[in-house]
Design a protein around this motif. Sequence first.
Motif, short mmCIF file in Angstrom:
data_model
loop_
_atom_site.label_atom_id
_atom_site.label_comp_id
_atom_site.label_asym_id
_atom_site.label_seq_id
_atom_site.Cartn_x
_atom_site.Cartn_y
_atom_site.Cartn_z
N LEU A 180 0.88 -1.48 0.05
CA LEU A 180 -0.31 -0.13 -0.21
C LEU A 180 1.23 0.86 -0.23
CD1 LEU A 180 -2.56 1.24 0.36
CD2 LEU A 180 -2.39 1.08 2.67
N GLY A 181 1.15 1.78 -1.19
CA GLY A 181 1.94 2.98 -1.14
C GLY A 181 3.59 2.06 -1.43
N ALA A 240 3.40 7.22 -4.99
CA ALA A 240 3.96 6.98 -5.74
C ALA A 240 5.18 7.46 -5.89
CB ALA A 240 3.03 8.04 -7.33
N ILE A 241 5.97 7.99 -5.24
CA ILE A 241 6.86 8.14 -4.93
C ILE A 241 7.91 6.60 -4.43
CG2 ILE A 241 8.50 9.24 -3.36
CD1 ILE A 241 7.06 11.67 -3.84
N ALA A 257 -1.53 7.72 -11.05
CA ALA A 257 0.16 7.30 -10.26
C ALA A 257 0.38 6.29 -9.94
CB ALA A 257 -0.45 8.76 -9.42
N ALA A 258 -0.44 5.28 -9.34
CA ALA A 258 0.28 4.22 -9.34
C ALA A 258 1.36 3.25 -10.46
CB ALA A 258 -0.77 3.33 -8.71
N ARG A 259 0.01 3.62 -11.26
CA ARG A 259 0.54 2.87 -12.88
C ARG A 259 1.75 3.63 -13.17
NH1 ARG A 259 -2.60 3.69 -17.51
NH2 ARG A 259 -1.29 2.22 -18.66
N ILE A 260 1.63 5.30 -12.66
CA ILE A 260 3.31 6.09 -13.11
C ILE A 260 4.60 5.38 -12.49
CG2 ILE A 260 4.37 7.93 -12.95
CD1 ILE A 260 2.35 9.59 -13.76
N ALA A 261 4.19 4.93 -11.49
CA ALA A 261 5.54 4.33 -10.49
C ALA A 261 5.70 3.04 -10.67
CB ALA A 261 4.73 4.06 -8.82
N ALA A 262 4.67 2.10 -11.20
CA ALA A 262 4.70 1.12 -11.08
C ALA A 262 5.66 0.38 -12.56
CB ALA A 262 3.40 0.28 -11.47
#
Length: 456
Positions: free
Chosen positions: A326-327, A343-344, A380-385
Motif C-alpha cells: 500500500l504505497g 507513488a514515490i 499515479a500508481a501506474r506511473i510508479a509501476a
Amino acid sequence: MTQLEMARAGEITPQMELVARQEKINPSQLRDLVARGQVVILSNRLRWDKISGKSQAINDHEGRCLPKFICGVGTGLATKVNANLGTSSDYTDPNEELAKLRVAEEAGADAVMDLSTGGDIPKIRETLLEHAKIAFGTVPIYEAALSVKQKNFSASSADKTSFPNHSFIKNLTEETIFKTIENQAKAGVDFMTVHCGVTRAVLKDLEEDNRVAGIVSRGGTILAAWMKLTGQENPFYEKFNRVLEIAREYDVTLSLGDGLRPGALADAFDRAQVHELLVLAELGKKARTAGVQVMIEGPGHVPLNQIQAQVQLQKRLCDGAPLYVLGPIVTDRAPGYDHITSAIGGALAAWAGADFICYVTPMEHLGLPLVEHVREGVIAARIAAHAADIAKGVPGAWEDNKRFSEYRRKQDWTHQISESLDPKKAKELRESRKPAHDKVCSMCGDLCVYSLMQDK
C-alpha cells in the motif's frame, strides 16, 4: 486443482497461457514461477468458468482484445496496480461505486477490491463483480463485522448524532467469519485479504512498542478489538486450515494482510510489524504446502531510506512470494497529495522487488474518494509501476518507453497522446493551450528543439 497444484504437476493451464501472452513470456517459464509460489494468478475457478464460457476473445492467439479479468502477479512480471472501491456508512450509493469501477478500468488498473462498509454489501459486491472486467478482491472481515452490527443496531434506533457504538464487535463469531469467506468465494472473488497475522503475541508487542499511530489497518483493528473483548485468539490464525480449505476449493488467492503495518513513519520497522511478518511468512509456507496461492501484504508508511530493506526482508522471509504494498507513503504530512507520496514510495518499492501496488488517492486520510480521485490514484500508481518496470527489466517496458521517445522526437503528437499512460489528460492539456503550429507545442513554439534541428 488450483493453479499452483497444476503448475507443480507440470500442466500449463489456459489461465497460464493467457497471462503468458499478456506478459510476453514463455508459458513454461510462467508455469515454473507459479509452481515455486513466486507468481500467483488471480483467477477464481468459478469466475473463470463463467467469463471464459462467454468470451470468444480468449481464443485470440495474438492476445489482442483480451479482457483483463485475470492477471498474474509476481517475479518477472509487470508490476500490477490495484484500485480500492467501496461504500462507507456515510456514502452508500452503489452507482457511484460502479462509476469508480469503470474509471479504474479505463485508467488501466489491473485489479479492484471492494472494501464496502455501508449499505447492502453483498448486493454491492454482486453488482461490481457482474460488471468488472479485471481481477476482483475483497476483505471478508468487513462484511462479517458489519453483518453483526446490522443485527444488533437497527437504523431506526441508532443515534446518528453520536459516535458509533462498537460493542457489537464482541458478538462476531467464527462461523460468521468463515461463512462470509465462503460466500464471497462462491460469488467469484479472485483474491481476499485475510488478517491472520494479528495474533495475541503480536498484539503484546504492539502494547509495548508505544506506537505513534497505533493500528491503522481497519481489518486488523476489528480483529484486535474482538480479541480484546473476547480474550480469544484470531480465528484467521487459529483456524487457518479452514481458510485454506475454502481458498483451495475455489482457487482464491490469499493475500495475507499486514494488520500491523505502520501508519506513521515513526512506527516503521517496529517489533509488532516485524513479528507479524514472521507469522505471515510461516502461514505463507503452510498455504503453499496446501496448494493455495498466496501473496504477502507490505507496509503502509515508510521513510524512503527504509523501503528497499523492508521489501528485501519481506521477500527473503517469505520465499519470494508476491509482495502487495500500500504505497508505501513516504511522508505523513501531505493530505490531499497522498497519491503522490505513495507513488514515490511505490516506485522505489517495486524497483526493490514489490509486485503489486495498491493505489492511494488524494482523499487518503481525508474521506471517501470521488470518481475523479480514483482516476488520479490509478494513474499515479501506474506511473510508479512503469518506472519500476523499466528499472527491473520487465519485458517490453524499456522498449515501450524508447518507442515513445521516438514519437516525441518525430513530433508525432497522435501517438504521443494515444500511447501515454493517461491519453485523456494528455489530449485535454494539449488542446487547452494550442500552439500556432500543430507540429510543435505552445511552450517552445518557434524555438522547438526538434524543429530547429530537423534539417541539420
